[in-house]
Design an enzyme around this catalytic site. Structure first.
Site, short mmCIF file in Angstrom:
data_model
loop_
_atom_site.label_atom_id
_atom_site.label_comp_id
_atom_site.label_asym_id
_atom_site.label_seq_id
_atom_site.Cartn_x
_atom_site.Cartn_y
_atom_site.Cartn_z
N LYS A 155 56.82 53.80 8.81
CA LYS A 155 56.70 55.11 9.45
C LYS A 155 57.46 55.15 10.78
CE LYS A 155 52.26 55.84 7.19
NZ LYS A 155 50.79 55.81 7.33
N GLY A 207 48.65 62.52 -6.54
CA GLY A 207 49.20 63.38 -7.58
C GLY A 207 48.17 64.30 -8.21
#
Length: 448
Positions: free
Chosen positions: A217, A29
């Protein structure tokens, strides 16, 4: 419901402004904010609109988040923040809170960019349906293989092709560990500790070394590649915790390297098609391009009917590489909001059945400790043959240092391709035979 048109930017600039909410200000972030600040004017030109960060949701307002995070933007009221945004970036991780916030954002008409692979693998269908219902975008390039452009090529560039197989290294931590074990001969525990010191592995490395991260994934890649919903529970998962220095040495003697592979493929049997998704450590030839992928890098092969073999390589983790993938999605989603239209939607029309691991045909490497006497090798070979497993090579390996010789031997066996369930049954039978003292290793052979 859709949000109101983007507000015009104050002043003479006729370009609109898009309100951006960021959920999470950790490693990724804070890098997203840094890159948005540094490249803000370029992003404006690429999008045709300005991006205005209206708030950053965090759990702790007092934590020092560095120079790139404006303290005045921090809030603990994520619920209100997402309803005020045109675009929400979710890099907080976790499942339940992230899911509720993403759903709230979508329902409020905001498009969402997320890097949350675990959530997408566990409940992506709910998020895709919400995005469709409210006419907004859900993008997640950063959820698989960090900075490597992989989701978009599979979702868009190869949309006119027929993907057969995707195989690769998608977890940087385990690749770092296996690469260091190969180069130094060190035990796994020692290398994991080193990876933690360098920041490649978490204090609790379970998600990486047990294969959970790679399985999430694989779930996403299989769903995209084969237009079928493949959940996390559909992925066969084995981690690297059982890989030893002896396995690494055995692979070297065979001209092979051990890698944790994520493999998703289309299984065709006559007129029937199924999807297989699996994660496990495997021996691959040193000549294979994946064998040379070192440290914390990722690499993925995509095999398509018309395009042939494509390889994607690069940094699969880390704040800056992941932030690059996040901002790529941000630009794409923002363009669509400004100029009209939507990105790719979920494609699950094929509804192919999932193939169980036992139904697959695979080559194996087996290491057995046996009594060192005449007839044992013939007994082992006979047991394997009775289960339809033929031997490719067999050789005696050195005993671990300091364990003596004469009464027992370690044999390494490479098999031809056989059904997984047959191999499991043969190993169960071998483990019960008095001449077989232990089954030390079971690894698959891939990459031929």
């Amino acid at each position: 419901m859709t949000s109101a048109a983007p507000a015009p930017h104050p002043g003479d600039d006729p370009r609109p402004t898009l309100r951006v909410a960021l959920l999470g200000a950790g490693t990724v972030g804070s890098e997203v904010l840094r890159l948005m600040r540094i490249h803000g004017e370029e992003l404006t030109h690429r999008i045709g609109a300005r991006l205005e960060v209206i708030g950053v949701a965090v759990r702790d307002l007092d934590r020092d988040r560095g120079e790139h995070v404006d303290p005045s933007l921090l809030t603990t009221d994520a619920e209100s923040l997402v309803t005020q945004a045109d675009l929400v970036i979710e890099v907080m991780g976790g499942i339940e809170r992230a899911r509720s916030l993403i759903l709230s954002a979508l329902e409020s008409g905001a498009s969402v960019v997320t890097a949350n692979k675990a959530l997408l693998a566990q409940d992506g269908a709910t998020l895709y349906e919400a995005a469709d219902r409210h006419g907004v975008d859900l993008s997640f390039e950063a959820a698989v293989a960090g900075a490597i452009p992989l989701v978009r090529p599979i979702r868009e560039s190869l949309a006119g092709d027929r993907i057969q197989r995707v195989m690769g290294i998608v977890n940087g931590t385990t690749n770092f560990v296996l690469d260091a074990m190969t180069r130094t001969g060190a035990d796994q525990a020692e290398v994991v500790a080193r990876a933690q010191e360098l920041g490649y592995a978490e204090a609790d490395p379970t998600a990486d070394v047990e294969g959970y991260d790679a399985a999430a994934k694989a779930s996403i890649l299989a769903s995209l590649a084969f237009h079928t919903r493949v959940g996390l529970g559909d992925v066969h998962r084995e981690g690297i915790t059982e890989v030893t220095a002896e396995d690494i040495a055995a692979a070297r003697r065979m001209g092979r390297t051990i890698k944790l592979l994520s493999i998703v493929e289309r299984i065709v049997d006559g007129d029937e098609e199924r999807v297989s998704a699996r994660v496990y450590p495997a021996m691959i030839p040193d000549s294979h391009p994946l064998a040379s992928v070192s440290e914390a890098y990722n690499a993925v092969f995509v095999e398509a009917e018309a395009a042939g073999s494509l390889m994607f390589y690069g940094q699969g983790a880390g704040g800056t590489p992941t932030a690059s993938a996040v901002l790529g999605d941000v630009v794409g989603v923002a363009r669509q909001r400004v100029h009209g239209g939507y990105g790719p939607r979920e494609s699950a029309y094929a509804e192919l059945p999932i193939a169980g691991i036992g139904d697959l045909r695979t080559r194996f490497y087996l290491a057995l400790t046996v009594e060192d006497r005449p007839g044992v090798l013939a007994d082992v070979a006979g047991c394997l043959s009775s289960h339809g497993i033929s031997i490719s090579t067999i050789h005696q390996q050195p005993l671990p240092e300091g364990e003596g010789t004469g009464e027992r031997a370690v044999i390494g066996i490479s098999t031809h391709r056989a059904r997984e369930q047959s191999t499991t049954a043969a190993l169960d039978e071998l483990s019960a035979r008095p001449a077989v003292q232990s089954i030390d290793s079971v690894l698959r052979l891939e990459g031929e």
